[in-house]
Design a protein around this motif. Structure first.
Motif, PDB file in Angstrom:
ATOM      1  N   PHE A 140       0.835  -1.198   0.000  1.00 55.86           N
ATOM      2  CA  PHE A 140       0.000   0.000   0.000  1.00 55.86           C
ATOM      3  C   PHE A 140       0.871   1.250   0.000  1.00 55.86           C
ATOM      4  CE2 PHE A 140      -2.481  -3.365   1.900  1.00 55.86           C
ATOM      5  CZ  PHE A 140      -3.749  -3.190   1.360  1.00 55.86           C
ATOM      6  N   SER A 141       0.377   2.289  -0.703  1.00 60.36           N
ATOM      7  CA  SER A 141       1.075   3.573  -0.759  1.00 60.36           C
ATOM      8  C   SER A 141       0.040   4.684  -0.682  1.00 60.36           C
ATOM      9  CB  SER A 141       1.877   3.683  -2.057  1.00 60.36           C
ATOM     10  OG  SER A 141       2.487   4.945  -2.166  1.00 60.36           O
ATOM     11  N   SER A 142       0.259   5.645   0.206  1.00 57.82           N
ATOM     12  CA  SER A 142      -0.675   6.761   0.358  1.00 57.82           C
ATOM     13  C   SER A 142      -0.034   7.857   1.196  1.00 57.82           C
ATOM     14  CB  SER A 142      -1.968   6.291   1.034  1.00 57.82           C
ATOM     15  OG  SER A 142      -2.833   7.375   1.295  1.00 57.82           O
ATOM     16  N   ASP A 173       2.690  -4.813   3.214  1.00 54.67           N
ATOM     17  CA  ASP A 173       3.655  -3.726   3.359  1.00 54.67           C
ATOM     18  C   ASP A 173       2.913  -2.390   3.306  1.00 54.67           C
ATOM     19  OD1 ASP A 173       5.697  -1.873   3.260  1.00 54.67           O
ATOM     20  OD2 ASP A 173       6.854  -2.913   1.722  1.00 54.67           O
ATOM     21  N   ALA A 174       2.814  -1.732   4.450  1.00 54.71           N
ATOM     22  CA  ALA A 174       2.168  -0.419   4.529  1.00 54.71           C
ATOM     23  C   ALA A 174       3.186   0.673   4.829  1.00 54.71           C
ATOM     24  CB  ALA A 174       1.084  -0.432   5.601  1.00 54.71           C
ATOM     25  N   SER A 175       4.476   0.381   4.632  1.00 56.96           N
ATOM     26  CA  SER A 175       5.522   1.323   5.033  1.00 56.96           C
ATOM     27  C   SER A 175       5.500   2.611   4.220  1.00 56.96           C
ATOM     28  CB  SER A 175       6.899   0.659   4.923  1.00 56.96           C
ATOM     29  OG  SER A 175       7.174   0.249   3.596  1.00 56.96           O
ATOM     30  N   ASP A 176       4.836   2.605   3.050  1.00 54.75           N
ATOM     31  CA  ASP A 176       4.747   3.820   2.237  1.00 54.75           C
ATOM     32  C   ASP A 176       3.423   4.555   2.453  1.00 54.75           C
ATOM     33  OD1 ASP A 176       6.004   5.578   0.474  1.00 54.75           O
ATOM     34  OD2 ASP A 176       4.959   4.744  -1.262  1.00 54.75           O
ATOM     35  N   VAL A 177       2.727   4.225   3.534  1.00 58.19           N
ATOM     36  CA  VAL A 177       1.520   4.947   3.947  1.00 58.19           C
ATOM     37  C   VAL A 177       1.934   5.932   5.033  1.00 58.19           C
ATOM     38  CG1 VAL A 177      -0.758   4.768   5.014  1.00 58.19           C
ATOM     39  CG2 VAL A 177      -0.004   3.025   3.371  1.00 58.19           C
ATOM     40  N   ALA A 198       4.737  -1.879   9.094  1.00 55.81           N
ATOM     41  CA  ALA A 198       3.752  -0.902   9.547  1.00 55.81           C
ATOM     42  C   ALA A 198       3.864   0.414   8.785  1.00 55.81           C
ATOM     43  CB  ALA A 198       3.932  -0.648  11.042  1.00 55.81           C
ATOM     44  N   ALA A 199       2.786   1.199   8.849  1.00 59.25           N
ATOM     45  CA  ALA A 199       2.751   2.526   8.242  1.00 59.25           C
ATOM     46  C   ALA A 199       3.510   3.526   9.100  1.00 59.25           C
ATOM     47  CB  ALA A 199       1.304   2.973   8.066  1.00 59.25           C
ATOM     48  N   GLU A 200       3.704   4.731   8.545  1.00 63.35           N
ATOM     49  CA  GLU A 200       4.352   5.803   9.320  1.00 63.35           C
ATOM     50  C   GLU A 200       3.452   6.285  10.446  1.00 63.35           C
ATOM     51  OE1 GLU A 200       6.138   8.963   7.129  1.00 63.35           O
ATOM     52  OE2 GLU A 200       6.743   7.659   5.476  1.00 63.35           O
ATOM     53  N   GLY A 201       2.147   6.317  10.174  1.00 61.80           N
ATOM     54  CA  GLY A 201       1.195   6.694  11.200  1.00 61.80           C
ATOM     55  C   GLY A 201       0.829   5.502  12.061  1.00 61.80           C
ATOM     56  N   ALA A 202      -0.142   5.683  12.950  1.00 61.66           N
ATOM     57  CA  ALA A 202      -0.572   4.591  13.819  1.00 61.66           C
ATOM     58  C   ALA A 202      -1.080   3.420  12.981  1.00 61.66           C
ATOM     59  CB  ALA A 202      -1.659   5.080  14.765  1.00 61.66           C
ATOM     60  N   THR A 203      -0.619   2.213  13.328  1.00 60.57           N
ATOM     61  CA  THR A 203      -0.989   0.998  12.594  1.00 60.57           C
ATOM     62  C   THR A 203      -1.676   0.037  13.551  1.00 60.57           C
ATOM     63  OG1 THR A 203       0.864   1.215  11.064  1.00 60.57           O
ATOM     64  CG2 THR A 203      -0.108  -0.969  11.289  1.00 60.57           C
ATOM     65  N   THR A 204      -2.847  -0.468  13.132  1.00 64.13           N
ATOM     66  CA  THR A 204      -3.590  -1.418  13.952  1.00 64.13           C
ATOM     67  C   THR A 204      -3.861  -2.677  13.142  1.00 64.13           C
ATOM     68  OG1 THR A 204      -4.678   0.381  15.163  1.00 64.13           O
ATOM     69  CG2 THR A 204      -5.658  -1.818  15.328  1.00 64.13           C
ATOM     70  N   VAL A 205      -3.393  -3.810  13.654  1.00 62.20           N
ATOM     71  CA  VAL A 205      -3.665  -5.116  13.052  1.00 62.20           C
ATOM     72  C   VAL A 205      -4.580  -5.871  14.009  1.00 62.20           C
ATOM     73  CG1 VAL A 205      -2.684  -7.311  12.314  1.00 62.20           C
ATOM     74  CG2 VAL A 205      -1.471  -5.179  11.831  1.00 62.20           C
ATOM     75  N   VAL A 218       7.725 -11.675  10.583  1.00 64.78           N
ATOM     76  CA  VAL A 218       8.361 -10.441  11.049  1.00 64.78           C
ATOM     77  C   VAL A 218       7.317  -9.328  11.091  1.00 64.78           C
ATOM     78  CG1 VAL A 218      10.113  -8.690  10.576  1.00 64.78           C
ATOM     79  CG2 VAL A 218      10.586 -11.094  10.049  1.00 64.78           C
ATOM     80  N   PHE A 219       7.293  -8.594  12.194  1.00 63.85           N
ATOM     81  CA  PHE A 219       6.465  -7.398  12.331  1.00 63.85           C
ATOM     82  C   PHE A 219       7.407  -6.227  12.532  1.00 63.85           C
ATOM     83  CE2 PHE A 219       3.921 -10.971  13.582  1.00 63.85           C
ATOM     84  CZ  PHE A 219       2.666 -10.707  13.047  1.00 63.85           C
ATOM     85  N   SER A 220       7.540  -5.390  11.502  1.00 63.07           N
ATOM     86  CA  SER A 220       8.531  -4.316  11.546  1.00 63.07           C
ATOM     87  C   SER A 220       7.857  -2.955  11.474  1.00 63.07           C
ATOM     88  CB  SER A 220       9.527  -4.462  10.388  1.00 63.07           C
ATOM     89  OG  SER A 220       8.858  -4.377   9.135  1.00 63.07           O
ATOM     90  N   ASP A 221       8.563  -1.962  11.971  1.00 66.57           N
ATOM     91  CA  ASP A 221       8.075  -0.580  11.942  1.00 66.57           C
ATOM     92  C   ASP A 221       9.282   0.338  11.845  1.00 66.57           C
ATOM     93  OD1 ASP A 221       6.762   1.789  12.116  1.00 66.57           O
ATOM     94  OD2 ASP A 221       5.902   1.447  14.096  1.00 66.57           O
ATOM     95  N   ALA A 222       9.507   0.870  10.641  1.00 68.72           N
ATOM     96  CA  ALA A 222      10.668   1.737  10.428  1.00 68.72           C
ATOM     97  C   ALA A 222      10.415   3.139  10.945  1.00 68.72           C
ATOM     98  CB  ALA A 222      11.018   1.781   8.943  1.00 68.72           C
ATOM     99  N   SER A 223       9.165   3.446  11.289  1.00 70.40           N
ATOM    100  CA  SER A 223       8.816   4.789  11.731  1.00 70.40           C
ATOM    101  C   SER A 223       8.760   4.865  13.248  1.00 70.40           C
ATOM    102  CB  SER A 223       7.444   5.181  11.152  1.00 70.40           C
ATOM    103  OG  SER A 223       6.968   6.366  11.739  1.00 70.40           O
ATOM    104  N   THR A 224       9.015   6.057  13.768  1.00 69.34           N
ATOM    105  CA  THR A 224       8.884   6.282  15.214  1.00 69.34           C
ATOM    106  C   THR A 224       7.732   7.238  15.519  1.00 69.34           C
ATOM    107  OG1 THR A 224      10.476   8.112  15.108  1.00 69.34           O
ATOM    108  CG2 THR A 224      11.344   5.921  15.597  1.00 69.34           C
TER     109      THR A 224
END
Length: 271
Positions: A140-142, A173-177, A198-205, A218-224
């Motif tokens: 996803f990209s947004s 992959d929501a990393s580009d959201v 995860a996305a840059e914003g809050a991510t809920t699974v 793997v559950f990753s989150d490159a954003s802080t």
């Protein structure tokens, strides 16, 4: 060229003469379904909302005015089984007009491809359903928020092997959201394999069933900037997975969760 009228369905069969077709677009027709057969690899699917900037100026014919709506699409790519591994791209937009409303896709079904890239523009998006007979990965990209409706539960299966293409999704992959991202998942098979970014914003699974994640999950989150939260829906075993990107695990009433001491230490008891 075809127009789908309210509550009606239409089918377009594409032949060999359409192999150079770059984009097929569906505009509006929120209460209808368009089926495309024989679509060539590389053809982009574009889903266009009503093109209005706000609820106040949206006509009744465009559907529920709280969202910019586009109907359901079923795309059958003309890709042989031996050629699988290809990607498809779905563009979801408001005809280039920025809107504060969410874009609502009433259904996206993409068959015979492994990866579907969903690119959202002009506003946030709510996707009522996204499915396909061979999808392994969703990307996803947004620049806004993306929600896959809780009624559109995605199935996560066992890991694919060289000899077997198992059913179920193995990568999201929501990393580009840059906004928020939300999705609901169900389990298939004895164990589940998932690579989730995860996305840059809050991510809920939201997990809607019991899960046992395998050792390559793997559950990753490159954003802080946004919290990454997993909500359980049954007994959930994370002990073999890498959950380094997860900020919090919320247990539904009566659920059990299995973690290693190292995982618990990283999460913190409060989370």
């Amino acid at each position: 060229d075809a127009t789908v009228t309210d509550t009606e369905n239409a089918t377009i069969n594409l032949g060999s003469a359409s192999h150079d077709l770059e984009t097929i677009a569906l505009r509006g027709n929120y209460n209808s379904t368009l089926t495309l057969n024989g679509v060539s690899e590389g053809t982009v699917i574009e889903l266009q909302g009503d093109g209005f900037a706000s609820r106040a100026v949206t006509p009744l014919a465009a559907g529920p005015a709280a969202t910019s709506n586009v109907g359901a699409v079923v795309v059958n790519y003309d890709v042989a089984l031996a050629e699988r591994g290809v990607e498809a791209t779905v563009l979801l937009n408001n005809q280039g007009v920025a809107t504060t409303r969410d874009l609502r896709a009433f259904g996206i079904t993409i068959n015979n491809v492994d990866t579907v890239n969903v690119v959202v523009a002009d506003g946030g998006a709510v996707i009522n359903a996204i499915t396909g007979n061979d999808i392994d990965a969703l990307v996803f990209s947004s620049t806004s928020n993306v929600t896959v409706s809780p009624t559109a539960v995605l199935t996560v299966g066992v890991a694919d092997t060289a000899a077997s293409d198992a059913s179920g999704i193995n990568r999201i992959d929501a990393s580009d959201v840059t906004g928020t991202f939300a999705v609901s998942l169900a389990a298939s098979g004895a164990t589940q394999n998932l690579d989730f970014a995860a996305a840059e914003g809050a991510t809920t699974v939201t997990l809607t069933t019991a899960f046992t994640f395998d050792a390559t999950s793997v559950f990753s989150d490159a954003s802080t900037t946004g919290a990454f939260t997993i909500v359980t829906g049954g007994a959930t075993d994370f002990q073999n997975a890498n959950i380094a990107g997860v900020d919090a695990i919320k247990l539904a009433n009566g659920n059990n969760v299995t973690l290693t001491w190292a995982q618990l230490d990283t999460l913190g008891e409060a989370n």
